[in-house]
Design a protein around this motif. Structure first.
Motif, PDB file in Angstrom:
ATOM      1  N   SER A 131     -15.983  48.186 -17.281  1.00 44.66           N
ATOM      2  CA  SER A 131     -16.551  49.189 -18.176  1.00 44.66           C
ATOM      3  C   SER A 131     -17.777  48.696 -18.929  1.00 44.66           C
ATOM      4  CB  SER A 131     -15.495  49.634 -19.195  1.00 44.66           C
ATOM      5  OG  SER A 131     -15.055  48.526 -19.964  1.00 44.66           O
ATOM      6  N   VAL A 132     -18.072  47.382 -18.880  1.00 39.57           N
ATOM      7  CA  VAL A 132     -19.224  46.834 -19.600  1.00 39.57           C
ATOM      8  C   VAL A 132     -20.186  46.206 -18.599  1.00 39.57           C
ATOM      9  CG1 VAL A 132     -20.010  45.307 -21.439  1.00 39.57           C
ATOM     10  CG2 VAL A 132     -17.725  46.326 -21.569  1.00 39.57           C
ATOM     11  N   TYR A 143     -21.677  51.230 -21.129  1.00 41.00           N
ATOM     12  CA  TYR A 143     -20.292  51.132 -21.594  1.00 41.00           C
ATOM     13  C   TYR A 143     -19.592  52.458 -21.334  1.00 41.00           C
ATOM     14  CZ  TYR A 143     -16.342  50.379 -24.749  1.00 41.00           C
ATOM     15  OH  TYR A 143     -15.083  50.248 -25.286  1.00 41.00           O
ATOM     16  N   ARG A 198     -19.958  44.855 -31.327  1.00 42.24           N
ATOM     17  CA  ARG A 198     -18.646  45.488 -31.463  1.00 42.24           C
ATOM     18  C   ARG A 198     -18.774  46.885 -32.060  1.00 42.24           C
ATOM     19  NH1 ARG A 198     -15.544  40.106 -33.756  1.00 42.24           N
ATOM     20  NH2 ARG A 198     -14.686  39.388 -31.752  1.00 42.24           N
ATOM     21  N   LEU A 201     -19.954  48.936 -29.006  1.00 42.13           N
ATOM     22  CA  LEU A 201     -19.105  49.013 -27.820  1.00 42.13           C
ATOM     23  C   LEU A 201     -17.620  49.141 -28.120  1.00 42.13           C
ATOM     24  CD1 LEU A 201     -20.788  46.192 -25.686  1.00 42.13           C
ATOM     25  CD2 LEU A 201     -21.346  48.626 -25.762  1.00 42.13           C
ATOM     26  N   THR A 205     -14.018  44.918 -27.419  1.00 44.73           N
ATOM     27  CA  THR A 205     -14.807  44.598 -26.221  1.00 44.73           C
ATOM     28  C   THR A 205     -15.153  43.121 -26.145  1.00 44.73           C
ATOM     29  OG1 THR A 205     -15.750  46.825 -26.286  1.00 44.73           O
ATOM     30  CG2 THR A 205     -16.866  45.206 -24.909  1.00 44.73           C
ATOM     31  N   VAL A 216     -16.151  38.668 -23.057  1.00 47.41           N
ATOM     32  CA  VAL A 216     -16.135  40.114 -22.898  1.00 47.41           C
ATOM     33  C   VAL A 216     -14.900  40.490 -22.091  1.00 47.41           C
ATOM     34  CG1 VAL A 216     -17.300  42.088 -21.831  1.00 47.41           C
ATOM     35  CG2 VAL A 216     -18.629  40.369 -23.059  1.00 47.41           C
ATOM     36  N   ASP A 218     -12.567  43.760 -20.251  1.00 45.23           N
ATOM     37  CA  ASP A 218     -12.668  45.099 -19.691  1.00 45.23           C
ATOM     38  C   ASP A 218     -11.724  46.019 -20.453  1.00 45.23           C
ATOM     39  OD1 ASP A 218     -13.226  47.252 -18.182  1.00 45.23           O
ATOM     40  OD2 ASP A 218     -12.207  46.564 -16.360  1.00 45.23           O
ATOM     41  N   THR A 219     -12.298  46.988 -21.181  1.00 48.94           N
ATOM     42  CA  THR A 219     -11.482  47.886 -21.985  1.00 48.94           C
ATOM     43  C   THR A 219     -11.517  49.299 -21.439  1.00 48.94           C
ATOM     44  OG1 THR A 219     -13.342  48.330 -23.465  1.00 48.94           O
ATOM     45  CG2 THR A 219     -11.870  46.520 -24.042  1.00 48.94           C
TER      46      THR A 219
END
Length: 219
Positions: A131-132, A143, A198, A201, A205, A216, A218-219
């Motif tokens: 996702s980033v 994002y 933060r 994102l 994150t 980092v 993955d959220t």
């Protein structure tokens, strides 16, 4: 992003230094081959801009030495030497690209982005995973499908962290990627940049790994 500029011509060096810094690069500038060899051995660079006609040690020998030690940092040769044999020799020794002087800064920046992409095995200008992601051309972070514009130092920090998604980077490693030689490093600079990222994102994150640094997720 941090670049090693190896150029003995003061006028060219100053011009490149200004242009690269305006484009968000932290620049270490050396003017002879011996200092270049030492800097390459000690520094963590995103790429190297290497002139060939250097005092102390020729640029070809700097390149040969770096590759002989297994240093895989992308190296882009900048030179007025336009002989075919010299271009072939540099590429065969492991140079990633070759740009003849004089050149325009936008072309140099595009070639730098290209060699960095190839280092990551990417076919386009986006690095990272999940996702980033980071767009090297627009200097934006992606994002969950949305884009956020980054400052030069936010971009440098995210580039360092997304080169190897999930890797833990220490404060010193991040400072080395954000600042060039001679730049004053504020004691809380990394904390401030991470705080700002933060906010953009999401708090989860970028996570702190106690005693080690940040990564980092993955959220």
């Amino acid at each position: 992003m941090r670049v090693l500029l190896v150029e003995d011509d003061e006028m060219i060096g100053k011009s490149l230094l200004r242009g690269l810094e305006r484009s968000g690069w932290a620049v270490d500038w050396v003017r002879d081959g011996l200092l270049a060899r030492s800097a390459l051995a000690d520094g963590d660079y995103t790429c190297v801009l290497l002139d060939l006609g250097l005092p102390g040690l020729d640029g070809v020998e700097v390149l040969r030495h770096a590759r002989g030690l297994g240093n895989a940092t992308p190296i882009l040769i900048l030179t007025a030497r336009d002989g075919l044999g010299q271009r072939v020799e540099g590429l065969d020794l492991g140079a990633d690209d070759y740009l003849l002087k004089p050149f325009e800064l936008p072309e140099l920046l595009a070639r730098m982005r290209a060699v960095v992409r190839r280092r990551h095995g990417a076919a386009n200008s986006v690095i990272g995973s999940g996702s980033v992601q980071l767009d090297l051309t627009t200097r934006e972070v992606l994002y969950h499908g949305t884009r956020e514009t980054l400052t030069a130092r936010e971009f440098a920090l995210m580039h360092a962290m997304l080169e190897r998604p999930g890797a833990i980077l220490s404060r010193e490693q991040l400072e080395n990627r954000i600042y060039g030689w001679g730049e004053e490093v504020m004691s809380n600079a990394v904390d401030v940049i991470i705080h700002n990222m933060r906010r953009k994102l999401g708090a989860d994150t970028i996570r702190n790994v106690r005693g080690l640094g940040w990564r980092v997720v993955d959220t």
